[in-house]
Enzyme design. Structure first.
Site, mmCIF file in Angstrom:
data_model
loop_
_atom_site.group_PDB
_atom_site.id
_atom_site.type_symbol
_atom_site.label_atom_id
_atom_site.label_comp_id
_atom_site.label_asym_id
_atom_site.label_seq_id
_atom_site.Cartn_x
_atom_site.Cartn_y
_atom_site.Cartn_z
ATOM 1 N N ARG A 112 0.806 -1.240 0.000
ATOM 2 C CA ARG A 112 0.000 0.000 0.000
ATOM 3 C C ARG A 112 0.834 1.281 0.000
ATOM 4 O O ARG A 112 0.333 2.345 0.315
ATOM 5 C CB ARG A 112 -0.992 0.013 1.159
ATOM 6 C CG ARG A 112 -2.037 -1.098 1.064
ATOM 7 C CD ARG A 112 -3.241 -0.804 1.941
ATOM 8 N NE ARG A 112 -4.271 -1.808 1.721
ATOM 9 C CZ ARG A 112 -4.531 -2.799 2.571
ATOM 10 N NH1 ARG A 112 -3.834 -2.911 3.691
ATOM 11 N NH2 ARG A 112 -5.478 -3.669 2.318
ATOM 12 N N LYS A 134 4.202 11.280 -11.307
ATOM 13 C CA LYS A 134 3.374 10.453 -12.177
ATOM 14 C C LYS A 134 4.037 9.091 -12.360
ATOM 15 O O LYS A 134 5.226 9.013 -12.676
ATOM 16 C CB LYS A 134 3.207 11.112 -13.556
ATOM 17 C CG LYS A 134 2.154 12.182 -13.618
ATOM 18 C CD LYS A 134 1.945 12.583 -15.066
ATOM 19 C CE LYS A 134 0.883 13.634 -15.217
ATOM 20 N NZ LYS A 134 0.671 14.002 -16.628
ATOM 21 N N GLU A 176 11.438 17.533 -24.748
ATOM 22 C CA GLU A 176 10.720 17.932 -23.532
ATOM 23 C C GLU A 176 11.167 19.308 -23.041
ATOM 24 O O GLU A 176 10.376 20.064 -22.480
ATOM 25 C CB GLU A 176 10.909 16.882 -22.438
ATOM 26 C CG GLU A 176 10.266 15.531 -22.755
ATOM 27 C CD GLU A 176 8.745 15.543 -22.647
ATOM 28 O OE1 GLU A 176 8.170 16.537 -22.148
ATOM 29 O OE2 GLU A 176 8.120 14.552 -23.073
ATOM 30 N N LYS A 214 8.892 22.927 -14.311
ATOM 31 C CA LYS A 214 7.994 21.813 -13.982
ATOM 32 C C LYS A 214 7.668 21.800 -12.499
ATOM 33 O O LYS A 214 6.534 21.537 -12.104
ATOM 34 C CB LYS A 214 8.599 20.476 -14.398
ATOM 35 C CG LYS A 214 7.642 19.329 -14.091
ATOM 36 C CD LYS A 214 7.878 18.070 -14.867
ATOM 37 C CE LYS A 214 6.738 17.083 -14.623
ATOM 38 N NZ LYS A 214 6.973 15.789 -15.300
ATOM 39 N N GLU A 224 -2.941 17.140 -11.653
ATOM 40 C CA GLU A 224 -3.381 17.470 -13.007
ATOM 41 C C GLU A 224 -4.863 17.790 -13.103
ATOM 42 O O GLU A 224 -5.579 17.297 -13.966
ATOM 43 C CB GLU A 224 -3.037 16.313 -13.969
ATOM 44 C CG GLU A 224 -2.931 16.760 -15.421
ATOM 45 C CD GLU A 224 -2.395 15.681 -16.344
ATOM 46 O OE1 GLU A 224 -3.122 15.281 -17.251
ATOM 47 O OE2 GLU A 224 -1.250 15.246 -16.157
ATOM 48 N N ARG A 228 -1.349 21.717 -14.656
ATOM 49 C CA ARG A 228 -0.412 20.629 -14.963
ATOM 50 C C ARG A 228 -0.747 19.925 -16.274
ATOM 51 O O ARG A 228 0.123 19.369 -16.936
ATOM 52 C CB ARG A 228 -0.365 19.611 -13.814
ATOM 53 C CG ARG A 228 0.720 18.552 -14.044
ATOM 54 C CD ARG A 228 1.021 17.719 -12.821
ATOM 55 N NE ARG A 228 2.085 16.766 -13.120
ATOM 56 C CZ ARG A 228 2.604 15.920 -12.250
ATOM 57 N NH1 ARG A 228 2.170 15.909 -11.006
ATOM 58 N NH2 ARG A 228 3.559 15.090 -12.609
ATOM 59 N N ASN A 232 1.064 18.400 -21.133
ATOM 60 C CA ASN A 232 0.742 17.414 -22.161
ATOM 61 C C ASN A 232 0.750 17.995 -23.576
ATOM 62 O O ASN A 232 0.284 17.339 -24.510
ATOM 63 C CB ASN A 232 -0.625 16.783 -21.862
ATOM 64 C CG ASN A 232 -0.575 15.883 -20.647
ATOM 65 O OD1 ASN A 232 0.125 14.886 -20.621
ATOM 66 N ND2 ASN A 232 -1.333 16.258 -19.615
ATOM 67 N N HIS A 235 1.532 15.726 -26.362
ATOM 68 C CA HIS A 235 1.404 14.352 -25.903
ATOM 69 C C HIS A 235 0.108 13.682 -26.359
ATOM 70 O O HIS A 235 0.085 12.470 -26.562
ATOM 71 C CB HIS A 235 1.497 14.295 -24.377
ATOM 72 C CG HIS A 235 2.882 14.516 -23.858
ATOM 73 N ND1 HIS A 235 3.581 15.678 -24.087
ATOM 74 C CD2 HIS A 235 3.705 13.715 -23.121
ATOM 75 C CE1 HIS A 235 4.773 15.585 -23.502
ATOM 76 N NE2 HIS A 235 4.871 14.420 -22.929
ATOM 77 N N HIS A 239 0.817 10.153 -28.004
ATOM 78 C CA HIS A 239 0.393 8.868 -27.473
ATOM 79 C C HIS A 239 -0.318 8.035 -28.538
ATOM 80 O O HIS A 239 -0.183 6.811 -28.574
ATOM 81 C CB HIS A 239 -0.504 9.064 -26.259
ATOM 82 C CG HIS A 239 0.229 9.574 -25.057
ATOM 83 N ND1 HIS A 239 -0.404 10.058 -23.933
ATOM 84 C CD2 HIS A 239 1.560 9.686 -24.801
ATOM 85 C CE1 HIS A 239 0.495 10.433 -23.044
ATOM 86 N NE2 HIS A 239 1.688 10.226 -23.557
ATOM 87 N N HIS A 252 9.837 8.088 -26.990
ATOM 88 C CA HIS A 252 8.748 8.951 -26.524
ATOM 89 C C HIS A 252 8.987 10.407 -26.915
ATOM 90 O O HIS A 252 8.092 11.089 -27.409
ATOM 91 C CB HIS A 252 8.606 8.827 -25.001
ATOM 92 C CG HIS A 252 7.563 9.724 -24.431
ATOM 93 N ND1 HIS A 252 6.226 9.635 -24.762
ATOM 94 C CD2 HIS A 252 7.661 10.764 -23.554
ATOM 95 C CE1 HIS A 252 5.547 10.563 -24.114
ATOM 96 N NE2 HIS A 252 6.396 11.266 -23.372
#
Length: 355
Positions: A112, A134, A176, A214, A224, A228, A232, A235, A239, A252
């Site tokens: 957990r 993330k 990036e 960032k 997000e 935030r 993306n 992105h 993706h 990527h």
């Protein structure tokens, strides 16, 4: 009848990002370094010289985006139980974005939730993936659709790891850096246009400025729900490109570079961005041999794939596009016809060739 549960405020998850030579890392309990054969073969000895723990284990997983799956996570968790790690143990992510995402996700669900530390070894992971918490894995529906927000205990960014980085991997990280500048910092973008990131001093400056941007965004919006999502930029397109191209065929950062050019085209379609600004972005990407070309096979199929993006909800798609260099716009539920119009321009392109 209502019974309320009033939970105390959770303990602080503040942490420091250290940019510079790797310091000594002291861990009170057990620890496991999660890495891959390529990174361990090049750099593990140096990391081991900096880490001290009650017990220290190495868990090595195959290299590549295609292994960023729940099956790999299950295998990692089995190794952690084999070594009898517990809730006071720490994981160390030692590698690029794939390693960081999977290590963080494993840490978030092992008993957990346990601590983890990021030691990113690629430029992309240093400026983006290692910062912000993330974590996750891919599945057949798309990229990073299974995961959790789980902040690291610390991030250690040492540019020495980058000296063995292949040119393509380095360029993927530059994508990036460009993303951050286009979205948030016009003077930084202008600086990038006139400074060579193959120079060590310039590179460290660019990393520091990117991470600071960032960090500011994450401080404002950890999970997000607002600004935030601006990270993306490129992105949403990237993706889909990665999914259709097959994970691992494009890095990527390479997919993000193409995605930014596509997002710029959509911004031009809506009148937010000028052709001249779009060309400045494309020129900067091409300086580092990043791809800016891609041929869409089926514009309608490409469009449908957007709805599996994490930022889509209630049947609506959100695109992050530039309004000008240094300023962003969140385009919510745009007209399908206008989006498909842009996609069809990319469908009409032949293989290769300049735009």
């Amino acid at each position: 009848m209502k019974i309320s549960i009033q939970l105390p405020r959770p303990p602080s998850r503040d942490y420091d990002i250290t940019i510079g030579p790797l310091p000594e890392i002291k861990i009170d309990g057990k620890a496991a370094i999660i890495t891959n054969p390529k990174v361990s073969g090049l750099h593990l000895k140096n990391l081991l010289g900096a880490v001290s723990a009650k017990e220290l284990y190495i868990v090595t997983i195959p290299d590549g985006e295609s292994y960023k799956t729940m099956d790999t996570i299950e295998w990692v968790l089995d190794r952690l139980f084999d070594h009898r790690l517990d809730r006071k143990s720490t994981l160390i992510a030692f590698g690029g974005g794939v390693i960081g995402d999977m290590t963080g996700f494993a840490a978030s669900i092992f008993e957990r939730g346990i601590d983890f530390i990021q030691v990113p070894t690629t430029l992309l992971s240093q400026v983006d993936a290692s910062v912000g918490g993330k974590t996750g894995v891919n599945n057949r529906f798309g990229k990073n659709l299974v995961g959790a927000f789980h902040q690291p205990r610390a991030v250690y960014i040492d540019t020495e790891w980058l000296k063995t980085l292949p040119k393509r991997e380095f360029a993927a990280g530059v994508a990036e850096i460009v993303k951050m500048a286009v979205m948030f910092d016009a003077p930084f973008f202008e600086w990038l246009e006139t400074h060579d990131l193959y120079d060590d001093a310039n590179l460290e400056e660019a990393i520091a400025r990117s991470v600071a941007l960032k960090a500011k965004v994450v401080n404002e919006d950890e999970k997000e729900k607002g600004v935030r999502a601006v990270l993306n930029y490129g992105h949403t397109f990237a993706h889909v490109i990665e999914n259709f191209s097959g994970y691992g065929n494009l890095l990527h950062g390479e997919a993000v570079a193409i995605g930014m050019v596509m997002a710029n085209d959509l911004a031009i379609e809506y009148g937010f961005f000028s052709e001249e600004e779009a060309e400045r972005v494309r020129k900067l990407l091409k300086r580092y041999d990043l791809p800016t070309e891609y041929r869409i096979e089926d514009a309608e199929a490409f469009y449908d794939q957007f709805f599996l993006d994490k930022k889509s909800h209630d049947g609506q798609i959100t695109f992050i596009v530039p309004e000008k260099i240094g300023k962003w716009h969140m385009l919510v539920d745009p007209d399908k016809e206008r989006v498909v119009k842009v996609l069809k321009k990319w469908q009409a392109k032949g293989e290769g060739g300049e735009r």
